[in-house]
Scaffold this motif. Structure first.
Motif, mmCIF file in Angstrom:
data_model
loop_
_atom_site.group_PDB
_atom_site.id
_atom_site.type_symbol
_atom_site.label_atom_id
_atom_site.label_comp_id
_atom_site.label_asym_id
_atom_site.label_seq_id
_atom_site.Cartn_x
_atom_site.Cartn_y
_atom_site.Cartn_z
ATOM 1 N N LEU A 1 0.839 -1.206 0.000
ATOM 2 C CA LEU A 1 0.000 0.000 0.000
ATOM 3 C C LEU A 1 0.871 1.253 0.000
ATOM 4 O O LEU A 1 0.654 2.195 -0.788
ATOM 5 N N ILE B 1 1.433 4.366 -2.816
ATOM 6 C CA ILE B 1 1.269 5.799 -2.494
ATOM 7 C C ILE B 1 2.505 6.578 -2.950
ATOM 8 O O ILE B 1 2.407 7.633 -3.597
ATOM 9 N N GLU C 1 -8.711 -0.159 3.122
ATOM 10 C CA GLU C 1 -7.596 0.214 2.238
ATOM 11 C C GLU C 1 -7.725 1.640 1.723
ATOM 12 O O GLU C 1 -6.781 2.432 1.808
ATOM 13 N N SER D 1 -5.218 4.599 2.837
ATOM 14 C CA SER D 1 -4.385 5.132 1.760
ATOM 15 C C SER D 1 -4.494 6.662 1.738
ATOM 16 O O SER D 1 -3.493 7.376 1.617
#
Ligand code: ADP
Length: 484
Positions: free
Chosen positions: A339, A343, A372, A376
């Motif tokens: 994740l 980003i 998620e 995020s």
């Protein structure tokens, strides 16, 4: 809907709501009345018993005197048949409102004050026992009379008992006396009950006065006077209630105040880009024949302002969504390192533009139960800030780590840092340390509030360590498994 139903419920059964005064007053009256009723019943019962017993003893004594006289005068042998003894027997029967029967050794009745059974035989158990030397005394509670059998001895002791005197006397007189006493007691009871009711009403009104005062004050609050002093210290209960309501009120006031602040901040934030657009458009229009380059430059500025406006609106919408109490959290097993990598990949062009280096430090593999999309957004905001408030040639290091319970995402930068006195406030909505710089970088002032909200939704915590000029470190600590 639920409120409406509750309201309807109250309207349908208004009689169910009783004032506290009623049970308290009823209890006070009952506590006064019950002992009083019990006392009068017991006292009257005892008095009746004493009266009956003393009457029986008295009658027994009188009969014994009579029996001795009969012995002395030889009544049963017929020695004194001049009628004096008969009149005495009659007089005594009359005095005690009863009947005297004299039985001789042959069980024959020689005298009956009712004159109905003379010469007949009386072979009752009491009479037989009395001839054997046992005098008896019996009380019939139901028919209200007592009967006594007393032996009449012969003048010569050798011959023993020569007859029995049986007296039956009514206790109706005692009963009617007791009825009179009972009537008086009842009258007194009614009087005392009335006094008790009045006293209970007075005492209850006095006792509940502080509650009424509190209610009055609360009514004023309900009418809108939120600043009313509702302290009522008369009782511990009123003190506790008024304190609890007071603290609820001050929380409400805070909420109201922050709502007002939020609304005015929102209007201000939304107005600023529009004002800039208007200024730019007005100056363009005022210029008349301006070169195309100038038009282009102004149009670029206008486009930036529009971007800013839409960023503010987007952030506001995210925040409103997160704020909704029913905001859903869509949990799934997410690889946190992957994740964060995504980003950083997305933000790398912005970082490159500012010549800021993005570094990922993954201490261990981490998989956690998180939403998620929301997480995020939270981490992106931190990394974006770390890039925005950095200096050219600076760096941003994102570290992912975990222990047996939590995972940690640390976003560190070597940027401008945050002064200590501002550190508590930067999570507030629209709060910015350097207003001008933040606006210039296109910030909405909502990023950190969104991040904090998301972290709290995951039952996690956010911590900041920073020194002005030395950079900042934001650390997220989130449970590996979501705690419902
Ligand atoms: P903005 O959209 O203005 O960046 P944020 O809520 O994200 O709003 O941040 C609030 C304020 O906190 C910023 O305006 C900035 O002054 C300060 N800030 C946030 N992150 C950093 C950072 N990494 N370094 C220095 N200041 C920061």
């Amino acid at each position: 809907m639920e409120n409406e139903m509750r309201r309807k419920h109250w309207f349908s059964f208004p009689s169910l709501t009783v004032s506290l005064k009623v049970p308290v007053a009823v209890l006070m009256v009952l506590f006064g009345m019950i002992p009083m009723l019990l006392c009068t019943q017991v006292l009257i019962g005892t008095l009746r018993q004493i009266q009956t017993d003393s009457r029986m003893v008295e009658v027994q004594n009188q009969c014994q005197i009579l029996s001795s006289k009969m012995t002395r005068t030889g009544y049963l042998r017929g020695d004194s048949r001049d009628g004096t003894m008969d009149s005495e027997i009659q007089a005594m029967a009359d005095v005690y409102n009863g009947r005297i029967v004299v039985v001789n050794r042959d069980f024959r009745i020689v005298q009956d004050t009712f004159h109905i059974a003379e010469r007949r035989f009386l072979v009752a158990e009491e009479v037989v026992r009395c001839f054997q030397g046992e005098s008896s005394s019996k009380y019939n509670k139901d028919k209200h009379y007592f009967a006594q059998a007393i032996p009449i001895y012969d003048s010569t002791p050798i011959k023993g008992i020569e007859g029995v005197l049986v007296i039956t006397a009514s206790t109706e007189g005692i009963l009617s006396l007791m009825d009179t006493v009972y009537d008086k007691a009842l009258f007194l009871e009614i009087l005392v009950t009335l006094v008790l009711i009045l006293a209970a009403m007075g005492v209850v009104t006095m006792l509940l006065r502080p509650f009424q005062e509190l209610q009055k004050k609360l009514n004023q609050v309900a009418a809108g006077a939120l600043d009313t002093d509702i302290r009522t210290d008369s009782y511990r209960e009123t003190k506790d209630i008024s304190r609890a309501v007071g603290s609820t009120l001050s929380k409400l006031k805070e909420v109201d105040q922050s709502r007002q602040e939020f609304v005015s901040n929102v209007s201000h934030e939304l107005k600023t880009p529009i004002t800039s657009i208007r200024v730019l458009a007005d100056s363009l229009m005022g210029m008349g024949e301006a070169p195309v380059e100038l038009y282009q430059e102004f149009m670029e500025d206008i486009s930036d302002e529009i971007d800013r406006e839409s960023k503010i609106i987007d952030d506001l919408l995210s925040l409103v969504k997160l704020d909704k109490s029913e905001a859903e959290i869509n949990l799934s097993q997410v690889d946190i390192v992957v994740l964060v990598k995504q980003i950083l990949k997305r933000l790398r062009p912005i970082a490159n533009k500012k010549n800021v280096e993005l570094i990922l430090e993954s201490i261990r593999e981490v998989t956690a139960d998180v939403d998620e999309t929301k997480l995020s957004l939270a981490i992106s905001n931190l990394v974006e800030n770390a890039i925005k408030y950095n200096s050219a040639g600076g760096w941003v290091r994102v570290t992912v780590d975990a222990d047996h319970k939590f995972f940690y995402v640390k976003v560190a930068d070597c940027g401008i840092g945050i002064p200590e006195e501002e550190q508590d406030r930067i999570f507030e909505r629209f709060y910015r340390v350097d207003k001008a710089r933040s606006r210039a970088t296109g910030g909405s002032g909502l990023g950190l509030s969104i991040t904090r909200r998301v972290v709290l939704m995951h039952k996690g915590a956010i911590r900041l360590t920073s020194k002005e000029g030395d950079g900042s470190i934001f650390t997220l600590r989130i449970p590996l498994n979501y705690i419902a």
